[in-house]
Design a protein around this motif. Structure first.
Motif, PDB file in Angstrom:
ATOM      1  N   ILE A  56       0.837  -1.202   0.000  1.00  0.00           N
ATOM      2  CA  ILE A  56       0.000   0.000   0.000  1.00  0.00           C
ATOM      3  C   ILE A  56       0.871   1.251   0.000  1.00  0.00           C
ATOM      4  CG2 ILE A  56      -1.666   1.327   1.369  1.00  0.00           C
ATOM      5  CD1 ILE A  56      -2.881  -1.337   2.254  1.00  0.00           C
ATOM      6  N   THR A  57       1.971   1.214   0.754  1.00  0.00           N
ATOM      7  CA  THR A  57       2.917   2.332   0.742  1.00  0.00           C
ATOM      8  C   THR A  57       3.514   2.523  -0.645  1.00  0.00           C
ATOM      9  OG1 THR A  57       3.480   1.986   3.072  1.00  0.00           O
ATOM     10  CG2 THR A  57       5.062   3.208   1.744  1.00  0.00           C
ATOM     11  N   ALA A  58       3.862   1.407  -1.295  1.00  0.00           N
ATOM     12  CA  ALA A  58       4.427   1.482  -2.653  1.00  0.00           C
ATOM     13  C   ALA A  58       3.423   2.099  -3.625  1.00  0.00           C
ATOM     14  CB  ALA A  58       4.819   0.085  -3.125  1.00  0.00           C
ATOM     15  N   ILE A  59       2.155   1.761  -3.464  1.00  0.00           N
ATOM     16  CA  ILE A  59       1.115   2.330  -4.326  1.00  0.00           C
ATOM     17  C   ILE A  59       1.061   3.845  -4.172  1.00  0.00           C
ATOM     18  CG2 ILE A  59      -1.388   2.458  -4.700  1.00  0.00           C
ATOM     19  CD1 ILE A  59      -1.501  -0.524  -3.930  1.00  0.00           C
ATOM     20  N   CYS A  60       1.152   4.321  -2.927  1.00  0.00           N
ATOM     21  CA  CYS A  60       1.119   5.769  -2.680  1.00  0.00           C
ATOM     22  C   CYS A  60       2.293   6.473  -3.353  1.00  0.00           C
ATOM     23  CB  CYS A  60       1.137   6.036  -1.176  1.00  0.00           C
ATOM     24  SG  CYS A  60      -0.336   5.459  -0.316  1.00  0.00           S
ATOM     25  N   VAL A  61       3.470   5.847  -3.305  1.00  0.00           N
ATOM     26  CA  VAL A  61       4.650   6.415  -3.969  1.00  0.00           C
ATOM     27  C   VAL A  61       4.422   6.480  -5.472  1.00  0.00           C
ATOM     28  CG1 VAL A  61       7.099   6.086  -4.456  1.00  0.00           C
ATOM     29  CG2 VAL A  61       6.223   5.671  -2.156  1.00  0.00           C
ATOM     30  N   LEU A  62       3.858   5.419  -6.026  1.00  0.00           N
ATOM     31  CA  LEU A  62       3.609   5.361  -7.474  1.00  0.00           C
ATOM     32  C   LEU A  62       2.603   6.422  -7.906  1.00  0.00           C
ATOM     33  CD1 LEU A  62       3.448   1.484  -7.741  1.00  0.00           C
ATOM     34  CD2 LEU A  62       5.126   2.921  -8.911  1.00  0.00           C
ATOM     35  N   ILE A  63       1.569   6.646  -7.095  1.00  0.00           N
ATOM     36  CA  ILE A  63       0.558   7.646  -7.443  1.00  0.00           C
ATOM     37  C   ILE A  63       1.142   9.048  -7.425  1.00  0.00           C
ATOM     38  CG2 ILE A  63      -1.605   8.708  -6.634  1.00  0.00           C
ATOM     39  CD1 ILE A  63      -2.553   5.941  -5.818  1.00  0.00           C
ATOM     40  N   GLN A  64       2.173   9.265  -6.604  1.00  0.00           N
ATOM     41  CA  GLN A  64       2.814  10.570  -6.560  1.00  0.00           C
ATOM     42  C   GLN A  64       3.491  10.936  -7.879  1.00  0.00           C
ATOM     43  OE1 GLN A  64       5.417  10.442  -3.166  1.00  0.00           O
ATOM     44  NE2 GLN A  64       3.743  10.527  -1.682  1.00  0.00           N
ATOM     45  N   TYR A  65       3.630   9.956  -8.767  1.00  0.00           N
ATOM     46  CA  TYR A  65       4.171  10.239 -10.105  1.00  0.00           C
ATOM     47  C   TYR A  65       3.249  11.187 -10.870  1.00  0.00           C
ATOM     48  CZ  TYR A  65       6.036   9.279 -14.796  1.00  0.00           C
ATOM     49  OH  TYR A  65       6.587   9.400 -16.055  1.00  0.00           O
ATOM     50  N   TRP A  66       1.947  11.124 -10.538  1.00  0.00           N
ATOM     51  CA  TRP A  66       0.971  11.960 -11.234  1.00  0.00           C
ATOM     52  C   TRP A  66       0.479  13.142 -10.412  1.00  0.00           C
ATOM     53  CZ3 TRP A  66      -1.273   6.578 -11.751  1.00  0.00           C
ATOM     54  CH2 TRP A  66      -0.820   5.958 -12.923  1.00  0.00           C
ATOM     55  N   THR A  67       0.387  12.989  -9.090  1.00  0.00           N
ATOM     56  CA  THR A  67      -0.245  14.013  -8.271  1.00  0.00           C
ATOM     57  C   THR A  67       0.449  14.133  -6.922  1.00  0.00           C
ATOM     58  OG1 THR A  67      -2.311  14.664  -7.187  1.00  0.00           O
ATOM     59  CG2 THR A  67      -1.906  12.295  -7.422  1.00  0.00           C
ATOM     60  N   ASP A  68       0.311  15.323  -6.314  1.00  0.00           N
ATOM     61  CA  ASP A  68       0.872  15.568  -4.986  1.00  0.00           C
ATOM     62  C   ASP A  68      -0.191  15.460  -3.896  1.00  0.00           C
ATOM     63  OD1 ASP A  68       3.408  16.038  -5.989  1.00  0.00           O
ATOM     64  OD2 ASP A  68       3.001  18.168  -6.343  1.00  0.00           O
ATOM     65  N   MET A  69      -1.332  14.880  -4.228  1.00  0.00           N
ATOM     66  CA  MET A  69      -2.406  14.744  -3.254  1.00  0.00           C
ATOM     67  C   MET A  69      -1.917  13.947  -2.039  1.00  0.00           C
ATOM     68  SD  MET A  69      -6.271  13.253  -3.899  1.00  0.00           S
ATOM     69  CE  MET A  69      -6.480  14.360  -5.297  1.00  0.00           C
TER      70      MET A  69
ATOM     71  N   ALA B  59      -6.117  -4.788  10.403  1.00  0.00           N
ATOM     72  CA  ALA B  59      -5.609  -3.892  11.449  1.00  0.00           C
ATOM     73  C   ALA B  59      -4.149  -3.525  11.184  1.00  0.00           C
ATOM     74  CB  ALA B  59      -5.755  -4.561  12.816  1.00  0.00           C
ATOM     75  N   PHE B  60      -3.363  -4.483  10.695  1.00  0.00           N
ATOM     76  CA  PHE B  60      -1.949  -4.214  10.422  1.00  0.00           C
ATOM     77  C   PHE B  60      -1.749  -3.366   9.165  1.00  0.00           C
ATOM     78  CE2 PHE B  60      -1.125  -7.250  13.685  1.00  0.00           C
ATOM     79  CZ  PHE B  60       0.178  -7.037  14.094  1.00  0.00           C
ATOM     80  N   MET B  61      -2.776  -3.279   8.315  1.00  0.00           N
ATOM     81  CA  MET B  61      -2.650  -2.442   7.115  1.00  0.00           C
ATOM     82  C   MET B  61      -2.410  -0.984   7.488  1.00  0.00           C
ATOM     83  SD  MET B  61      -5.656  -3.852   4.579  1.00  0.00           S
ATOM     84  CE  MET B  61      -6.019  -5.603   4.463  1.00  0.00           C
ATOM     85  N   PHE B  62      -2.892  -0.582   8.667  1.00  0.00           N
ATOM     86  CA  PHE B  62      -2.750   0.813   9.079  1.00  0.00           C
ATOM     87  C   PHE B  62      -1.303   1.185   9.383  1.00  0.00           C
ATOM     88  CE2 PHE B  62      -7.231  -0.019   9.602  1.00  0.00           C
ATOM     89  CZ  PHE B  62      -7.826   1.165   9.178  1.00  0.00           C
ATOM     90  N   LEU B  63      -0.393   0.188   9.396  1.00  0.00           N
ATOM     91  CA  LEU B  63       1.026   0.508   9.519  1.00  0.00           C
ATOM     92  C   LEU B  63       1.502   1.334   8.330  1.00  0.00           C
ATOM     93  CD1 LEU B  63       2.582  -2.860  10.787  1.00  0.00           C
ATOM     94  CD2 LEU B  63       2.340  -0.725  12.068  1.00  0.00           C
ATOM     95  N   ALA B  64       0.741   1.299   7.240  1.00  0.00           N
ATOM     96  CA  ALA B  64       1.101   2.092   6.060  1.00  0.00           C
ATOM     97  C   ALA B  64       1.155   3.579   6.395  1.00  0.00           C
ATOM     98  CB  ALA B  64       0.107   1.843   4.921  1.00  0.00           C
ATOM     99  N   PHE B  65       0.410   4.016   7.421  1.00  0.00           N
ATOM    100  CA  PHE B  65       0.439   5.423   7.815  1.00  0.00           C
ATOM    101  C   PHE B  65       1.791   5.830   8.374  1.00  0.00           C
ATOM    102  CE2 PHE B  65      -4.202   4.920   7.735  1.00  0.00           C
ATOM    103  CZ  PHE B  65      -4.560   6.087   7.085  1.00  0.00           C
ATOM    104  N   MET B  66       2.620   4.833   8.747  1.00  0.00           N
ATOM    105  CA  MET B  66       3.969   5.154   9.219  1.00  0.00           C
ATOM    106  C   MET B  66       4.787   5.796   8.109  1.00  0.00           C
ATOM    107  SD  MET B  66       4.821   1.747  11.495  1.00  0.00           S
ATOM    108  CE  MET B  66       6.403   2.352  12.070  1.00  0.00           C
TER     109      MET B  66
END
Length: 558
Positions: free
Chosen positions: A155-168, A400-407
């Motif tokens: 999920i963290t990797a997905i967020c990094v990839l999306i930053q290629y298009w937007t700074d949201m 519940a452990f998915m929320f570690l992505a907020f780290m």
């Protein structure tokens, strides 16, 4: 939702399913008389038959297996550049080819054992049956731990990839993909199979597209682009010196690639985790496993070859640390050729690949935990399933452990997060070693008990020598994966810990269960193979014949 403890009324359909797995008392009595260890949890249990649903089809399993082998993570799209940079085009090609052969050996070994014992959590319970219950406990919890961290990683990797298009703000995307992953995980297993089927097909078609595009660019098929050919194999050269100089440095570059390549194939072993939720598992899973060889050869090896032709190993653009499509060697080559739409296309497909990996980790983690609960190695609460056959308490724990992505939103927390993830990196090799050891023990036990290997539901003579060879290579790679830290000037405490601590954790878990339960190493003569084979012969599965046109249309999975 209900608490599944195996009690309560059974429907006629459930009785029918359970009766398929029941063995005449004469078989059980004979096995017990010989002193063999018989436990219901060694085979498909009533919980699995009554509470889980066989919603995965042959095409789901086959295509997921193939896609997992060639693009199990984002590494094929983004990581090949680093392998070329470390080992050179020929070093990378040899490294991935050898690991590809190891993967094929692992898949064949897994297929043979699963055909005999198609149980939930697969090789974890196979280890209890064929080696020692303490091994199953240790490997099982290592997988649970690894998958709990793998999902927020993706999920963290997905967020990094999306930053290629937007700074949201990344927090929004973390929430979105946590919800999406949870919905897939809690849904009927057939929905997971269908989603992964189409994602797998997308990834396979895309890698075919990239291979063809790379070949066209290399041969000068794009107007205004000169022919490259094997120019970069001559200069800077087929190998790259890594850490040392000369032949030794070139060998270390090749070996570093092979160590890294192992993690490119992470996840291929999880195709059998839901064996009790697969239709005709004795046929579907071995068929999927044995067809990995040709697909790995065609897709992965060709991709590595093309990348080594497109980009020189000393290209500074390979040092891009953005984690987006910009670091992909395919994108570097396409951009140089003036094809500016390719980066966004690669980025989009890598996002689907990362989300697919998180779904796969969720399935693997929940089914292993469910299997541990079946063997009373985890709390009974994890046996609770929904009315459509999903172990929902296991899913909730993983969610519940998915929320570690907020780290990942905090720089300091992100460092700790990635350190934790690195700890389980060698878990891939530990899983492969377990699968190969299971198969080796099966073969040795059959020879010890005088049972012909031909009586196995599925067997290939290739595995009799491929399994010990692959096992030896996996052990060597496991203990040498962190070799750079032992070279002059490259010591790093964090790298050493991330490379080897997981070995200590698994060993400690094994020792704990061994002492706590006083488990015994199962003697080859005491493994109840006769009962397992008789059960397999009573329930061989049904080979579904398909029309010729359908076989041609579905050549990837049929």
């Amino acid at each position: 939702m209900r608490d599944q403890s195996g009690s309560g009324a059974m429907t006629d359909q459930q009785r029918k399913q359970t009766n398929v797995q029941e063995v005449p008392s004469t078989i059980t009595d004979a096995a017990e008389a010989s002193g063999n260890r018989i436990e219901e949890g060694d085979f498909v249990t009533r919980n699995e038959e009554q509470d889980l649903v066989r919603g995965l089809h042959q095409r789901h399993i086959s295509l997921i297996a193939i896609a997992g082998a060639i693009v199990g993570t984002t590494s094929l799209f983004l990581g090949l550049g680093g392998s070329i940079q470390t080992g050179g085009p020929l070093g990378a090609l040899l490294g991935y080819a050898i690991v590809g052969l190891i993967v094929c050996a692992v898949q064949f070994a897994l297929g043979e054992v699963v055909a005999l014992l198609p149980v939930t959590s697969s090789f974890v319970r196979h280890a209890e049956f064929l080696i020692d219950p303490a091994v199953g406990f240790a490997v099982g919890y290592n997988l649970v731990y690894g998958n709990l961290l793998s999902i927020p990683t993706e999920i963290t990797a997905i967020c990094v990839l999306i930053q290629y298009w937007t700074d949201m703000n990344s927090a929004l995307w973390i929430v979105v993909f946590i919800i999406l992953t949870f919905v897939v995980g809690i849904s009927f297993i057939g929905i997971y199979g269908e989603i992964e089927f189409w994602f797998a097909l997308l990834k396979i078609l895309f890698i075919v597209f990239l291979i063809l595009l790379g070949l066209i660019i290399d041969l000068g098929g794009v107007p205004g682009t000169p022919r490259i050919g094997f120019r970069y194999w001559n200069r800077p050269g087929p190998f790259v010196e890594y850490i040392a100089t000369g032949r030794w440095g070139q060998f270390l570059g090749f070996w570093a690639v092979m160590s890294n390549a192992v993690f490119s194939f992470a996840g291929v072993e999880s195709i059998a985790m839901a064996a009790a939720e697969t239709r005709n598992p004795r046929i579907a899973i071995p068929k999927a496993c044995k067809r990995v060889f040709a697909r790995v050869s065609i897709f992965y090896i060709l991709a590595v070859l093309i990348v080594g032709m497109l980009v020189p190993s000393d290209d500074p653009r390979l040092d891009d640390q953005s984690g987006t499509a910009a670091q992909s060697p395919f994108v570097i080559a396409a951009s140089a050729a003036g094809l500016h739409g390719v980066p966004s296309l690669v980025n989009a497909v890598v996002i689907t690949s990362a989300w697919s990996s998180s779904n796969q980790a969720l399935l693997s983690g929940t089914r292993v935990l469910y299997g541990l609960a079946l063997k009373k190695q985890a709390p009974k609460i994890f046996l609770r399933t929904t009315s459509w056959g999903v172990p929902y308490i296991c899913v909730l724990l993983n969610t519940a452990f998915m929320f570690l992505a907020f780290m990942s939103l905090s720089e300091g927390a992100l460092t700790v997060f990635w350190w934790l993830v690195d700890l389980v990196a060698c878990g891939v090799l530990i899983s492969w070693i377990t699968i190969l050891t299971n198969h080796l023990r099966l073969v040795l036990a059959m020879k010890k008990q005088g049972i012909p290997l031909a009586e196995l539901p599925w067997h290939s003579r290739w595995t009799e020598w491929s399994t010990p060879t692959a096992l030896a290579l996996c052990v060597v790679i496991l203990f040498t994966a962190g070799f750079p830290v032992f070279t002059t000037g490259n010591w790093s405490a964090s790298s050493f810990v991330s490379s080897y601590l997981d070995i200590a954790l698994v060993t400690a878990a094994y020792a704990f269960w061994k002492l706590f339960k006083r488990t015994k190493f199962v003697a080859l003569a005491d493994i109840p193979l006769r009962e397992a084979i008789d059960r397999a012969q009573q329930d061989p599965g049904v080979e579904v014949k398909v029309p010729l046109w359908r076989s041609i249309a579905g050549f990837l999975w049929d």
